[in-house]
Design an enzyme around this catalytic site. Sequence first.
Site, short mmCIF file in Angstrom:
data_model
loop_
_atom_site.label_atom_id
_atom_site.label_comp_id
_atom_site.label_asym_id
_atom_site.label_seq_id
_atom_site.Cartn_x
_atom_site.Cartn_y
_atom_site.Cartn_z
N ARG A 47 0.82 -1.22 0.00
CA ARG A 47 0.00 0.00 0.00
C ARG A 47 0.85 1.27 0.00
O ARG A 47 0.48 2.27 0.63
CB ARG A 47 -0.96 0.02 1.20
CG ARG A 47 -1.91 -1.15 1.26
CD ARG A 47 -3.13 -0.93 0.39
NE ARG A 47 -4.01 -2.07 0.50
CZ ARG A 47 -5.24 -2.01 1.01
NH1 ARG A 47 -5.74 -0.87 1.42
NH2 ARG A 47 -5.98 -3.09 1.06
N ARG A 51 -3.90 6.18 -0.11
CA ARG A 51 -4.42 7.29 0.68
C ARG A 51 -3.42 8.04 1.54
O ARG A 51 -3.70 9.15 1.97
CB ARG A 51 -5.58 6.79 1.54
CG ARG A 51 -6.82 6.47 0.74
CD ARG A 51 -7.78 5.59 1.49
NE ARG A 51 -7.20 4.27 1.69
CZ ARG A 51 -7.78 3.28 2.37
NH1 ARG A 51 -8.94 3.50 2.95
NH2 ARG A 51 -7.21 2.11 2.48
N ARG A 60 -7.38 11.08 -7.37
CA ARG A 60 -8.54 10.20 -7.21
C ARG A 60 -9.85 10.96 -7.00
O ARG A 60 -10.92 10.34 -6.98
CB ARG A 60 -8.31 9.28 -6.01
CG ARG A 60 -7.60 7.96 -6.27
CD ARG A 60 -8.51 6.92 -6.91
NE ARG A 60 -9.85 6.87 -6.35
CZ ARG A 60 -10.19 6.22 -5.25
NH1 ARG A 60 -9.32 5.51 -4.59
NH2 ARG A 60 -11.44 6.23 -4.82
N ASP A 96 -6.56 -3.68 -6.95
CA ASP A 96 -7.06 -4.24 -5.70
C ASP A 96 -7.29 -5.73 -5.91
O ASP A 96 -7.48 -6.18 -7.05
CB ASP A 96 -8.37 -3.57 -5.25
CG ASP A 96 -8.73 -4.01 -3.83
OD1 ASP A 96 -8.08 -3.53 -2.88
OD2 ASP A 96 -9.61 -4.87 -3.66
N TYR A 171 -14.13 -12.89 0.97
CA TYR A 171 -14.99 -11.77 0.55
C TYR A 171 -16.22 -12.27 -0.22
O TYR A 171 -17.33 -11.77 -0.03
CB TYR A 171 -14.21 -10.78 -0.32
CG TYR A 171 -13.24 -9.95 0.48
CD1 TYR A 171 -13.69 -8.94 1.32
CD2 TYR A 171 -11.87 -10.16 0.41
CE1 TYR A 171 -12.81 -8.17 2.07
CE2 TYR A 171 -10.97 -9.40 1.15
CZ TYR A 171 -11.45 -8.41 1.98
OH TYR A 171 -10.58 -7.66 2.72
O1 LIG Z 1 -10.87 -4.68 5.85
C1 LIG Z 1 -11.24 -5.21 4.79
O2 LIG Z 1 -11.51 -6.40 4.67
C2 LIG Z 1 -11.34 -4.34 3.53
C3 LIG Z 1 -10.02 -4.00 3.03
C4 LIG Z 1 -9.95 -3.43 1.61
C5 LIG Z 1 -9.53 -4.14 0.45
N1 LIG Z 1 -9.53 -3.29 -0.60
C6 LIG Z 1 -9.91 -2.05 -0.18
C7 LIG Z 1 -10.23 -2.13 1.20
C8 LIG Z 1 -10.77 -0.99 2.02
C9 LIG Z 1 -9.72 -0.14 2.65
O3 LIG Z 1 -8.51 -0.41 2.52
O4 LIG Z 1 -10.11 0.84 3.32
C10 LIG Z 1 -9.98 -0.85 -1.04
C11 LIG Z 1 -8.66 -0.30 -1.47
N2 LIG Z 1 -7.68 -1.00 -2.17
C12 LIG Z 1 -6.62 -0.17 -2.42
C13 LIG Z 1 -6.95 1.14 -1.91
C14 LIG Z 1 -6.05 2.33 -1.98
C15 LIG Z 1 -5.50 2.66 -0.62
O5 LIG Z 1 -5.23 1.73 0.17
O6 LIG Z 1 -5.39 3.84 -0.32
C16 LIG Z 1 -8.21 1.03 -1.31
C17 LIG Z 1 -9.03 2.13 -0.66
C18 LIG Z 1 -9.77 2.82 -1.73
C19 LIG Z 1 -10.76 3.84 -1.27
O7 LIG Z 1 -11.39 3.67 -0.25
O8 LIG Z 1 -10.89 4.81 -2.01
C20 LIG Z 1 -5.40 -0.52 -3.20
C21 LIG Z 1 -4.73 -1.80 -2.92
N3 LIG Z 1 -5.28 -2.92 -2.34
C22 LIG Z 1 -4.31 -3.89 -2.22
C23 LIG Z 1 -3.12 -3.39 -2.78
C24 LIG Z 1 -1.81 -4.13 -2.83
C25 LIG Z 1 -0.90 -3.72 -1.67
O9 LIG Z 1 -1.31 -3.85 -0.51
O10 LIG Z 1 0.22 -3.24 -1.90
C26 LIG Z 1 -3.37 -2.10 -3.25
C27 LIG Z 1 -2.45 -1.21 -4.04
C28 LIG Z 1 -1.53 -0.43 -3.23
C29 LIG Z 1 -0.41 0.18 -4.04
O11 LIG Z 1 -0.47 0.22 -5.28
O12 LIG Z 1 0.55 0.62 -3.41
C30 LIG Z 1 -4.47 -5.25 -1.70
C31 LIG Z 1 -5.62 -5.57 -0.85
N4 LIG Z 1 -6.93 -5.15 -0.93
C32 LIG Z 1 -7.69 -5.74 0.06
C33 LIG Z 1 -6.85 -6.64 0.76
C34 LIG Z 1 -7.31 -7.53 1.89
C35 LIG Z 1 -6.75 -7.18 3.18
C36 LIG Z 1 -6.51 -5.75 3.67
O13 LIG Z 1 -7.00 -4.75 3.15
O14 LIG Z 1 -5.77 -5.58 4.60
C37 LIG Z 1 -5.57 -6.53 0.19
C38 LIG Z 1 -4.32 -7.28 0.56
C39 LIG Z 1 -3.64 -6.70 1.78
O15 LIG Z 1 -3.50 -5.46 1.89
O16 LIG Z 1 -3.27 -7.51 2.64
C40 LIG Z 1 -9.14 -5.57 0.31
#
Ligand SMILES: O=C(O)CCc1c2[nH]c(c1CC(=O)O)Cc1[nH]c(c(CC(=O)O)c1CCC(=O)O)Cc1[nH]c(c(CC(=O)O)c1CCC(=O)O)Cc1[nH]c(c(CCC(=O)O)c1CC(=O)O)C2
Length: 364
Positions: A47, A51, A60, A96, A171
């Site tokens: 991440r 944000r 965004r 994502d 999910y």
């Molecule tokens: O708690 C939950 O189960 C929902 C999590 C959630 C996901 N996508 C989400 C959200 C909402 C949020 O982050 O607020 C929604 C999500 N995904 C992402 C964003 C951007 C950000 O975090 O600000 C967002 C928030 C977007 C928004 O609200 O506008 C982007 C994302 N997801 C992900 C990645 C890969 C990475 O982490 O590097 C990346 C790219 C990051 C980059 O390019 O640097 C991977 C992802 N998405 C997701 C998961 C599952 C677990 C987790 O989030 O911790 C995972 C894997 C992980 O992080 O362990 C699901």
Amino acid sequence: MSANASPTGQTPTATSDPVKNDAVEDSAFLKACRREPVPHTPVWFMRQAGRSLPEYRKVREGIGMLDSCMRPELVTEITLQPVRRHHVDAAIYFSDIVVPLKAIGIDLDIKPGVGPVVEQPVRTRADLARLRDLTPEDVSYVTEAIGMLTRELGSTPLIGFAGAPFTLASYLVEGGPSRTYENAKAMMYGDPGLWADLLDRLADITAAFLEVQIRAGAAAVQLFDSWAGALAPSDYRRSVLPASAKVFRKVAGHGVPRIHFGVGTGELLGLMGEAGADVVGVDWRVPLDEAARRVGPGKALQGNLDPTVLFAGREAVETKAREVLDTAAGLEGHVFNLGHGVMPSTDPDALTRLVEYVHTQTAR
Ligand SMILES: O=C(O)CCc1c2[nH]c(c1CC(=O)O)Cc1[nH]c(c(CC(=O)O)c1CCC(=O)O)Cc1[nH]c(c(CC(=O)O)c1CCC(=O)O)Cc1[nH]c(c(CCC(=O)O)c1CC(=O)O)C2
């Protein structure tokens, strides 16, 4: 000629692997993944885009998360932002884990402040029919964005990624984020045949999605099994490992390092390595020297600074980063990262300083 164009001037296609770029192959990040000597410990952050960066929040504005993942120019810009700002050793493709599910027609959205929400959860055998194969055409915007990105990135490797079958299933079956995974686990324990078929379907979709990214130019891939830590080792081995192993097996032939990551996976580290990873990601709960003992020889490790440490001020960050480097001293290969993603309210300057600290402390 740009750094990533092939010597023949051919651009990558969806069906053949790109010619490997020597400068990318010689990067500290890929060397550490391959357990070769490095000029300094490479650093990137899960991440790292997103944000925490004001420039991300700006581009965004007014664009939904999933919509932004489908716009190649925007994806390119967002992916490059943390590379420019922090001088990290690798970029991670901005997307994502639910993007491939959306691409095959699952009705889902990413709701701000909530996360991925699935309109009709997958609960029955009839629901499986909705999980069709993923083709490169379904995600042509990914191929396009990675083509643009690798040209811009030059010698900086791009990491592709996907969610692992268990985390995606959590999910899909729950219908959204969950703390207990009661519906997913009920299927796993109560209808193991359906569960195995669901995970096998997801393994094929995930492998196809990773292959698109590799063929477009991703130099490494990370499989996120973020929520696997909710499982006991015996359940993981029986009900999850076969599907994750299938993903790793299917992408093995491309010769790019495969990273496997989850949260709270202390008891699963050995099994997650066994599934077929070249690099095992470790959260902050297990010191890296102990993680190496659990994973066994022949694999590099990635991690594992607690992301909340970044809120504690410069001295504390350096003390805790030093601790990570000290426990990593005897590893065969180490990629510095956080134990999970950058938290949205993290001060980006703290991340920039951390990259510089790791680089100067480990320069050889
Ligand atoms: O708690 C939950 O189960 C929902 C999590 C959630 C996901 N996508 C989400 C959200 C909402 C949020 O982050 O607020 C929604 C999500 N995904 C992402 C964003 C951007 C950000 O975090 O600000 C967002 C928030 C977007 C928004 O609200 O506008 C982007 C994302 N997801 C992900 C990645 C890969 C990475 O982490 O590097 C990346 C790219 C990051 C980059 O390019 O640097 C991977 C992802 N998405 C997701 C998961 C599952 C677990 C987790 O989030 O911790 C995972 C894997 C992980 O992080 O362990 C699901």
